[in-house]
Scaffold this motif. Structure first.
Motif, PDB file in Angstrom:
ATOM      1  N   UNK A   1     -50.617  11.748 -41.298  1.00 35.67           N
ATOM      2  CA  UNK A   1     -51.388  12.732 -40.536  1.00 35.67           C
ATOM      3  C   UNK A   1     -50.475  13.590 -39.693  1.00 35.67           C
ATOM      4  N   UNK A   2     -50.878  14.827 -39.506  1.00 38.26           N
ATOM      5  CA  UNK A   2     -50.145  15.729 -38.624  1.00 38.26           C
ATOM      6  C   UNK A   2     -51.033  16.039 -37.427  1.00 38.26           C
ATOM      7  N   UNK A   3     -50.403  16.396 -36.357  1.00 43.06           N
ATOM      8  CA  UNK A   3     -51.175  16.692 -35.162  1.00 43.06           C
ATOM      9  C   UNK A   3     -50.897  18.092 -34.651  1.00 43.06           C
ATOM     10  N   UNK A   4     -50.197  18.889 -35.448  1.00 42.45           N
ATOM     11  CA  UNK A   4     -49.919  20.274 -35.064  1.00 42.45           C
ATOM     12  C   UNK A   4     -51.099  21.150 -35.421  1.00 42.45           C
ATOM     13  N   UNK A   5     -50.928  22.445 -35.198  1.00 42.69           N
ATOM     14  CA  UNK A   5     -52.007  23.373 -35.533  1.00 42.69           C
ATOM     15  C   UNK A   5     -51.671  24.080 -36.832  1.00 42.69           C
ATOM     16  N   UNK A   6     -52.686  24.227 -37.647  1.00 45.78           N
ATOM     17  CA  UNK A   6     -52.545  24.974 -38.915  1.00 45.78           C
ATOM     18  C   UNK A   6     -53.629  25.978 -38.992  1.00 45.78           C
TER      19      UNK A   6
ATOM     20  N   UNK B   1     -61.275  18.207 -38.702  1.00 42.89           N
ATOM     21  CA  UNK B   1     -60.468  19.126 -37.888  1.00 42.89           C
ATOM     22  C   UNK B   1     -59.827  20.216 -38.746  1.00 42.89           C
ATOM     23  N   UNK B   2     -59.146  19.813 -39.808  1.00 39.48           N
ATOM     24  CA  UNK B   2     -58.383  20.773 -40.600  1.00 39.48           C
ATOM     25  C   UNK B   2     -59.278  21.699 -41.421  1.00 39.48           C
ATOM     26  N   UNK B   3     -60.322  21.142 -42.037  1.00 35.78           N
ATOM     27  CA  UNK B   3     -61.181  21.984 -42.869  1.00 35.78           C
ATOM     28  C   UNK B   3     -62.048  22.921 -42.016  1.00 35.78           C
ATOM     29  N   UNK B   4     -62.325  22.546 -40.774  1.00 36.20           N
ATOM     30  CA  UNK B   4     -63.014  23.470 -39.865  1.00 36.20           C
ATOM     31  C   UNK B   4     -62.122  24.667 -39.585  1.00 36.20           C
ATOM     32  N   UNK B   5     -60.833  24.408 -39.328  1.00 39.21           N
ATOM     33  CA  UNK B   5     -59.880  25.504 -39.090  1.00 39.21           C
ATOM     34  C   UNK B   5     -59.710  26.365 -40.344  1.00 39.21           C
ATOM     35  N   UNK B   6     -59.549  25.723 -41.498  1.00 41.68           N
ATOM     36  CA  UNK B   6     -59.378  26.468 -42.741  1.00 41.68           C
ATOM     37  C   UNK B   6     -60.610  27.319 -43.031  1.00 41.68           C
ATOM     38  N   UNK B   7     -61.789  26.780 -42.757  1.00 47.15           N
ATOM     39  CA  UNK B   7     -62.998  27.521 -43.070  1.00 47.15           C
ATOM     40  C   UNK B   7     -63.189  28.725 -42.153  1.00 47.15           C
ATOM     41  N   UNK B   8     -62.680  28.657 -40.933  1.00 37.30           N
ATOM     42  CA  UNK B   8     -62.757  29.827 -40.047  1.00 37.30           C
ATOM     43  C   UNK B   8     -62.014  31.001 -40.681  1.00 37.30           C
TER      44      UNK B   8
ATOM     45  N   UNK C   1     -59.863  13.054 -55.787  1.00 35.99           N
ATOM     46  CA  UNK C   1     -60.279  14.018 -56.816  1.00 35.99           C
ATOM     47  C   UNK C   1     -60.533  15.390 -56.211  1.00 35.99           C
ATOM     48  N   UNK C   2     -61.244  15.437 -55.097  1.00 30.44           N
ATOM     49  CA  UNK C   2     -61.591  16.718 -54.476  1.00 30.44           C
ATOM     50  C   UNK C   2     -60.348  17.495 -54.054  1.00 30.44           C
ATOM     51  N   UNK C   3     -59.379  16.804 -53.480  1.00 29.88           N
ATOM     52  CA  UNK C   3     -58.179  17.507 -53.011  1.00 29.88           C
ATOM     53  C   UNK C   3     -57.285  17.940 -54.172  1.00 29.88           C
ATOM     54  N   UNK C   4     -57.295  17.197 -55.272  1.00 29.09           N
ATOM     55  CA  UNK C   4     -56.572  17.647 -56.471  1.00 29.09           C
ATOM     56  C   UNK C   4     -57.197  18.947 -56.999  1.00 29.09           C
ATOM     57  N   UNK C   5     -58.534  18.988 -57.060  1.00 24.89           N
ATOM     58  CA  UNK C   5     -59.224  20.192 -57.527  1.00 24.89           C
ATOM     59  C   UNK C   5     -58.953  21.367 -56.595  1.00 24.89           C
ATOM     60  N   UNK C   6     -58.936  21.097 -55.293  1.00 23.14           N
ATOM     61  CA  UNK C   6     -58.680  22.163 -54.333  1.00 23.14           C
ATOM     62  C   UNK C   6     -57.266  22.712 -54.487  1.00 23.14           C
TER      63      UNK C   6
ATOM     64  N   UNK D   1     -51.590  21.931 -46.034  1.00 23.25           N
ATOM     65  CA  UNK D   1     -52.605  21.117 -45.357  1.00 23.25           C
ATOM     66  C   UNK D   1     -53.363  20.286 -46.392  1.00 23.25           C
ATOM     67  N   UNK D   2     -53.785  20.929 -47.475  1.00 21.92           N
ATOM     68  CA  UNK D   2     -54.529  20.226 -48.521  1.00 21.92           C
ATOM     69  C   UNK D   2     -53.622  19.204 -49.220  1.00 21.92           C
ATOM     70  N   UNK D   3     -52.358  19.558 -49.426  1.00 18.77           N
ATOM     71  CA  UNK D   3     -51.412  18.607 -50.038  1.00 18.77           C
ATOM     72  C   UNK D   3     -51.230  17.382 -49.150  1.00 18.77           C
ATOM     73  N   UNK D   4     -51.167  17.599 -47.834  1.00 13.61           N
ATOM     74  CA  UNK D   4     -51.057  16.468 -46.905  1.00 13.61           C
ATOM     75  C   UNK D   4     -52.311  15.601 -46.991  1.00 13.61           C
TER      76      UNK D   4
END
Length: 180
Positions: A175-180, A72-79, A126-131, A157-160
């Motif tokens: 987890x959060x359920x709001x919009x980012x 959900x979140x990475x789809x929004x971020x990628x847009x 590891x991936x989220x630390x790099x991001x 978002x990535x920190x969460x």
């Protein structure tokens, strides 16, 4: 100085799992903002794929739910990344890096048991630390105010997400359920 810059770009690229074409693109004139957009896009693609895979192969509800959150979140971020790439004439690759694809295959090889969940969580940590490192570099060094703003808005978002998988342990209460 030029060879130092190329060495730094190559070192940074190896840390983020970039494959050679992006290293040369970064060394041959791509801006910090464009490099960030390429790396962020590939990271988003990798996280979406990993999240979907967790939905198919994870053995715990926690990992399945974290996977759904990543999709959900990475789809929004990628847009946002895709929109900014178009505005900055940045060509985005169509797949995660070779290293990211290989990591997912290695995790998938453990499907069918709790070893999958453990491996998936460690890769996500590891991936989220790099991001976060990538985001912080863009915030500090980016020149395009829209790209820097996108990095700033993506950071919490990535920190969460990192907190949800920190240390290879699953935590769903974050987890959060709001919009980012």
């Amino acid at each position: 100085m030029r060879s130092y810059t190329v060495a730094v770009v190559a070192a940074a690229a190896s840390l983020t799992g970039l494959c050679a074409p992006q290293v040369f693109a970064a060394a041959s004139g791509a801006t910090q903002d464009q490099t960030f957009l390429v790396q962020a896009h590939q990271g988003n693609l990798a996280e979406i794929a990993a999240g979907k895979d967790a939905g198919r192969h994870a053995t715990t509800t926690c990992v399945i739910n974290v996977g759904k959150t990543l999709v959900r979140d990475h789809t929004k971020l990628d847009a946002s990344v895709r929109k900014l790439a178009a505005e900055t004439n940045t060509t985005l690759p169509s797949t995660p890096t070779a290293a990211q694809r290989q990591q997912l295959k290695a995790v998938q090889a453990k499907a069918g048991g709790s070893a999958y969940d453990t491996a998936w969580l460690k890769v996500q940590d590891t991936a989220h630390r790099k991001t976060l490192t990538l985001i912080d570099k863009e915030i500090a060094q980016g020149k395009n105010s829209s790209v820097v703003a996108a990095a700033r808005s993506a950071r919490p978002v990535v920190a969460m997400h990192l907190n949800m998988v920190r240390g290879g342990v699953c935590h769903t209460n974050l987890q959060h359920h709001g919009s980012h």
